[in-house]
Write a protein that holds these residues in place. Structure first.
Motif, PDB file in Angstrom:
ATOM      1  N   GLU A   1      50.134  44.729  71.807  1.00 52.34           N
ATOM      2  CA  GLU A   1      49.551  46.062  71.643  1.00 52.34           C
ATOM      3  C   GLU A   1      50.558  47.145  71.955  1.00 52.34           C
ATOM      4  OE1 GLU A   1      45.941  48.758  73.527  1.00 52.34           O
ATOM      5  OE2 GLU A   1      45.976  46.602  73.839  1.00 52.34           O
ATOM      6  N   LEU A   2      51.459  46.886  72.893  1.00 51.05           N
ATOM      7  CA  LEU A   2      52.478  47.864  73.236  1.00 51.05           C
ATOM      8  C   LEU A   2      53.715  47.705  72.370  1.00 51.05           C
ATOM      9  CD1 LEU A   2      52.236  47.840  77.119  1.00 51.05           C
ATOM     10  CD2 LEU A   2      51.330  49.517  75.517  1.00 51.05           C
ATOM     11  N   GLY A   3      53.659  46.814  71.387  1.00 48.47           N
ATOM     12  CA  GLY A   3      54.768  46.678  70.460  1.00 48.47           C
ATOM     13  C   GLY A   3      55.954  45.947  71.037  1.00 48.47           C
ATOM     14  N   ARG A   4      55.736  45.119  72.071  1.00 49.42           N
ATOM     15  CA  ARG A   4      56.862  44.407  72.654  1.00 49.42           C
ATOM     16  C   ARG A   4      57.303  43.276  71.738  1.00 49.42           C
ATOM     17  NH1 ARG A   4      53.604  44.333  78.164  1.00 49.42           N
ATOM     18  NH2 ARG A   4      54.066  46.445  78.822  1.00 49.42           N
ATOM     19  N   SER A   5      58.564  42.994  71.797  1.00 50.84           N
ATOM     20  CA  SER A   5      59.139  42.031  70.861  1.00 50.84           C
ATOM     21  C   SER A   5      59.011  40.617  71.372  1.00 50.84           C
ATOM     22  CB  SER A   5      60.606  42.348  70.637  1.00 50.84           C
ATOM     23  OG  SER A   5      61.298  42.170  71.841  1.00 50.84           O
ATOM     24  N   HIS A   6      59.335  39.683  70.450  1.00 47.69           N
ATOM     25  CA  HIS A   6      59.521  38.292  70.824  1.00 47.69           C
ATOM     26  C   HIS A   6      60.794  38.181  71.638  1.00 47.69           C
ATOM     27  CE1 HIS A   6      56.344  36.284  68.847  1.00 47.69           C
ATOM     28  NE2 HIS A   6      56.754  36.535  67.613  1.00 47.69           N
ATOM     29  N   ASP A   7      60.990  37.032  72.159  1.00 48.02           N
ATOM     30  CA  ASP A   7      62.234  36.631  72.804  1.00 48.02           C
ATOM     31  C   ASP A   7      63.434  37.105  71.971  1.00 48.02           C
ATOM     32  OD1 ASP A   7      64.440  35.006  73.270  1.00 48.02           O
ATOM     33  OD2 ASP A   7      63.196  33.321  73.888  1.00 48.02           O
ATOM     34  N   SER A   8      64.396  37.775  72.643  1.00 43.03           N
ATOM     35  CA  SER A   8      65.438  38.459  71.888  1.00 43.03           C
ATOM     36  C   SER A   8      66.446  37.524  71.238  1.00 43.03           C
ATOM     37  CB  SER A   8      66.201  39.439  72.793  1.00 43.03           C
ATOM     38  OG  SER A   8      66.912  38.730  73.757  1.00 43.03           O
ATOM     39  N   VAL A   9      66.452  36.253  71.604  1.00 43.20           N
ATOM     40  CA  VAL A   9      67.370  35.348  70.929  1.00 43.20           C
ATOM     41  C   VAL A   9      67.017  35.255  69.443  1.00 43.20           C
ATOM     42  CG1 VAL A   9      68.126  32.946  70.771  1.00 43.20           C
ATOM     43  CG2 VAL A   9      67.844  34.013  73.002  1.00 43.20           C
ATOM     44  N   THR A  10      65.713  35.307  69.145  1.00 39.28           N
ATOM     45  CA  THR A  10      65.277  35.270  67.745  1.00 39.28           C
ATOM     46  C   THR A  10      64.564  36.547  67.363  1.00 39.28           C
ATOM     47  OG1 THR A  10      63.240  34.186  68.436  1.00 39.28           O
ATOM     48  CG2 THR A  10      65.049  32.764  67.773  1.00 39.28           C
ATOM     49  N   ALA A  11      64.397  37.451  68.327  1.00 39.05           N
ATOM     50  CA  ALA A  11      63.628  38.665  68.072  1.00 39.05           C
ATOM     51  C   ALA A  11      64.395  39.638  67.208  1.00 39.05           C
ATOM     52  CB  ALA A  11      63.262  39.335  69.385  1.00 39.05           C
ATOM     53  N   PHE A  12      63.635  40.515  66.612  1.00 41.42           N
ATOM     54  CA  PHE A  12      64.155  41.635  65.822  1.00 41.42           C
ATOM     55  C   PHE A  12      64.843  41.181  64.534  1.00 41.42           C
ATOM     56  CE2 PHE A  12      65.782  42.706  70.273  1.00 41.42           C
ATOM     57  CZ  PHE A  12      64.525  42.944  70.755  1.00 41.42           C
ATOM     58  N   GLY A  13      65.275  39.920  64.460  1.00 39.70           N
ATOM     59  CA  GLY A  13      66.207  39.503  63.423  1.00 39.70           C
ATOM     60  C   GLY A  13      67.620  39.800  63.902  1.00 39.70           C
ATOM     61  N   ARG A  14      68.581  39.129  63.338  1.00 36.90           N
ATOM     62  CA  ARG A  14      69.957  39.296  63.793  1.00 36.90           C
ATOM     63  C   ARG A  14      70.434  40.734  63.662  1.00 36.90           C
ATOM     64  NH1 ARG A  14      73.695  35.630  64.906  1.00 36.90           N
ATOM     65  NH2 ARG A  14      72.397  33.993  64.027  1.00 36.90           N
ATOM     66  N   SER A  15      70.086  41.415  62.583  1.00 39.14           N
ATOM     67  CA  SER A  15      70.566  42.779  62.362  1.00 39.14           C
ATOM     68  C   SER A  15      69.974  43.745  63.364  1.00 39.14           C
ATOM     69  CB  SER A  15      70.242  43.229  60.937  1.00 39.14           C
ATOM     70  OG  SER A  15      68.837  43.253  60.738  1.00 39.14           O
ATOM     71  N   VAL A  16      68.672  43.570  63.699  1.00 40.30           N
ATOM     72  CA  VAL A  16      68.044  44.451  64.686  1.00 40.30           C
ATOM     73  C   VAL A  16      68.684  44.252  66.051  1.00 40.30           C
ATOM     74  CG1 VAL A  16      65.885  45.038  65.839  1.00 40.30           C
ATOM     75  CG2 VAL A  16      65.893  44.537  63.396  1.00 40.30           C
ATOM     76  N   GLY A  17      68.947  42.980  66.412  1.00 42.98           N
ATOM     77  CA  GLY A  17      69.610  42.716  67.682  1.00 42.98           C
ATOM     78  C   GLY A  17      70.971  43.371  67.745  1.00 42.98           C
ATOM     79  N   THR A  18      71.705  43.335  66.639  1.00 42.73           N
ATOM     80  CA  THR A  18      73.017  43.977  66.590  1.00 42.73           C
ATOM     81  C   THR A  18      72.899  45.483  66.750  1.00 42.73           C
ATOM     82  OG1 THR A  18      73.850  42.219  65.148  1.00 42.73           O
ATOM     83  CG2 THR A  18      75.100  44.284  65.202  1.00 42.73           C
ATOM     84  N   ARG A  19      71.905  46.073  66.080  1.00 42.32           N
ATOM     85  CA  ARG A  19      71.716  47.523  66.198  1.00 42.32           C
ATOM     86  C   ARG A  19      71.317  47.907  67.619  1.00 42.32           C
ATOM     87  NH1 ARG A  19      69.075  46.885  61.129  1.00 42.32           N
ATOM     88  NH2 ARG A  19      67.036  47.116  62.137  1.00 42.32           N
TER      89      ARG A  19
END
Length: 596
Positions: free
Chosen positions: A10-28
């Motif tokens: 509900e607060l828009g928190r992401s999944h585990d960052s190893v796979t979260a956001f996608g690789r490009s989002v993690g890079t950004r």
């Protein structure tokens, strides 16, 4: 600390960052965190040497200069840990002493704090990583004392680094994070004695986290099963015994290196002497560990001897001016994380308990309510505060996505208000009025971040003039006059502690020492006859004695502290450069008036 479950969607928190956001989002996200870190470093390094040394900076700086000169050092709890002594000694020897260079280690260590948000990427979502980084970069209280040669920010930063690496260890099970965290913990022990308070608050916060875990499970059987699981985890941790043993040895190696005495040219054990006389190593290790620990622990023997309420009020003033929005958002972040989602996150709860206990505990334990003490509560509260600010960031983003203009405007205004107020206060206190008692011309808005021992604005040109005169002169360069400044034997100042009225001279000794000035003192007017040095320094209250005897001197009057320490610098006309500033009002006579 085990890995937390996925936070509330509900607060828009992401999944585990190893796979979260996608690789490009993690890079950004990493790029954004690095950008915030560069802002933090820039703010700390810009005009870092502009503010004149505070009394305490000058005291420690002087002893570092003496240590660099004579090679003699031993730990004294009253001047705190050895980190700055050893690091700055080498910096001074390599590049020359300066206000900028003396403050550089603190500025860099604190300026890199936003990067710890990336180490918490399993525990924070991308918005939270950025807001945590912004608070580390812009908080006015943290920024002001990040541009200050003191150990408090170093201690707080090293403990955050240690926590970040240890959390990363739990999240990845990679041994390198154990050694990195242990290095940071060891360095924290080399800064200041209240690292012991950090250890206590960490243990207390860990106990509360364990209690939370037990309360979160359903019934008694589930609690027993959880306790068995913890026992099993501890048993399997035996596989790490070698890493734990090496980590412990690494910790003590760092501590011994920093706390071992240096004794060049004098009797007694010394670290470098032991390399040519190995039989001395046991004595060096004993002094660096047992001897230093006795002094270290005794520093907290008495605590606050005044009322709790009075000390709390004194510490609350700089906290309110430098971190009030952070405190409010830390409460928001803690309660939202605790009650809005499937389970509270360990990191948020741990840092909130750490900061809250420090906020109410320091008024009990500090000897003096100096404005840098709240740093030890503010720094850990940055993480729950970042979580709190991210709530409003997500609210704004969601409202924009839902075309809810009113909510989007309100949420955006709240975020801008917090960031803008923080940035404005940071600029005002750290750059516009870094050594002023007031933040306004009307002298109604007190600058509570500036401690009494800070010299008032305007003294730097005179200090630079004294240094220039000393470099051009042969013989005695500076004569201190009067009982406030008198030292019977100036050689008493060569090693800690200095003699007589030396401490009343601060911060001047820091500037005269790195100008290689030869210093003497006098307590009787008869000593002002004959060959008087080109610079004479006295309290303004003694100017009536000196004005008639130093008629061919130009007088500059300044405060050595914020107020109540008017001091006159008399500089001989013949020693003045052509571009020397005119005499200041008050104290000293007109150099062109022979009858003065």
């Amino acid at each position: 600390m085990s890995t937390d479950e996925t936070p509330s969607s509900e607060l828009g928190r992401s999944h585990d960052s190893v796979t979260a956001f996608g690789r490009s989002v993690g890079t950004r996200t990493l790029a954004a965190v690095v950008a915030v870190t560069l802002v933090a470093l820039s703010l700390r390094l810009f005009a870092l040497g502009t503010r004149v040394f505070h009394w305490d900076e000058a005291r420690v700086g002087y002893w570092i200069l003496r240590y660099a000169e004579n090679g003699i050092w031993e730990y004294h709890a009253s001047i705190h840990g050895p980190f700055l002594y050893h690091v700055n000694k080498y910096l001074f020897q390599l590049f020359g002493a300066s206000d900028f260079l003396a403050r550089l280690p603190v500025a860099i260590v604190s300026g890199l704090l936003p990067l710890t948000a990336w180490l918490f990427r399993e525990r924070l979502d991308r918005a939270e990583m950025l807001t945590v980084g912004l608070f580390f970069a812009l908080n006015p209280l943290l920024l002001y004392y990040s541009r200050f040669m003191r150990n408090d920010v170093l201690l707080a930063a090293f403990m955050v680094y240690a926590l970040a690496f240890y959390v990363r260890l739990f999240d990845t099970h990679k041994p390198r994070y154990l050694y990195a965290g242990t290095l940071m913990l060891a360095l924290a022990f080399t800064t200041k004695e209240n690292v012991l308070v950090y250890v206590v608050t960490w243990l207390g916060a860990a106990v509360l986290l364990l209690e939370h875990r037990l309360l979160l499970v359903g019934g008694e059987d589930d609690r027993v099963a959880l306790l068995r699981k913890w026992g099993s985890d501890l048993w399997h941790a035996r596989r790490w015994w070698l890493h734990l043993a090496l980590g412990l040895a690494f910790f003590f190696a760092v501590v011994i290196f920093f706390y071992a005495p240096r004794a060049r040219g004098v009797p007694g054990p010394g670290l470098w002497k032991a390399f040519t006389n190995p039989g001395m190593f046991p004595a060096v290790v004993e002094e660096a560990t047992v001897g230093s620990w006795e002094k270290f622990a005794s520093k907290w023997g008495e605590g606050n001897q005044n009322s709790f309420l009075g000390t709390f009020k004194a510490l609350w003033k700089p906290t309110q001016q430098g971190a009030l929005p952070l405190l409010v958002l830390a409460l928001v972040g803690f309660f939202v994380d605790r009650y809005d989602g499937p389970r509270p996150r360990d990191l948020v709860a741990f840092t909130f308990y750490w900061g809250f206990v420090s906020l109410v505990g320091y008024p009990v334990i500090v000897e003096n309510p100096f404005p840098w003490e709240p740093i030890h509560a503010v720094v850990p509260l940055v993480i729950p505060a970042g979580v709190g600010l991210a709530v409003f960031v997500r609210w704004a983003a969601q409202a924009i996505g839902d075309s809810d203009g009113v909510s989007a405007t309100l949420a955006t205004l709240l975020v801008l208000l917090v960031v803008g107020q923080m940035a404005a206060t940071a600029v005002t206190t750290s750059f516009v009025h870094p050594q002023d008692e007031y933040l306004d011309d009307g002298q109604t808005d007190v600058n509570t971040l500036v401690q009494y021992g800070q010299p008032a604005d305007g003294i730097r040109p005179t200090l630079e003039l004294v240094g220039e005169v000393a470099r051009q002169n042969d013989g005695t360069d500076v004569l201190y006059y009067g009982s406030d400044f008198y030292v019977a034997d100036e050689s008493d100042n060569d090693r800690w502690a200095a003699g007589g009225g030396w401490y009343n001279r601060l911060p001047i000794p820091w500037y005269t020492e790195h100008a290689d000035a030869v210093v003497e003192s006098a307590a009787d007017p008869s000593q002002l006859s004959g060959d008087v040095p080109p610079v004479v320094i006295a309290r303004a209250s003694d100017s009536h004695v000196l004005d008639r005897r130093l008629s061919n001197y130009r007088a500059y009057e300044h405060e050595l502290t914020i107020h109540g320490s008017r001091t006159v610098f008399y500089v001989h006309e013949d020693a003045l450069p052509s571009d020397a500033p005119p005499a200041t009002d008050g104290g000293g006579g007109d150099s062109n008036d022979e009858s003065s």
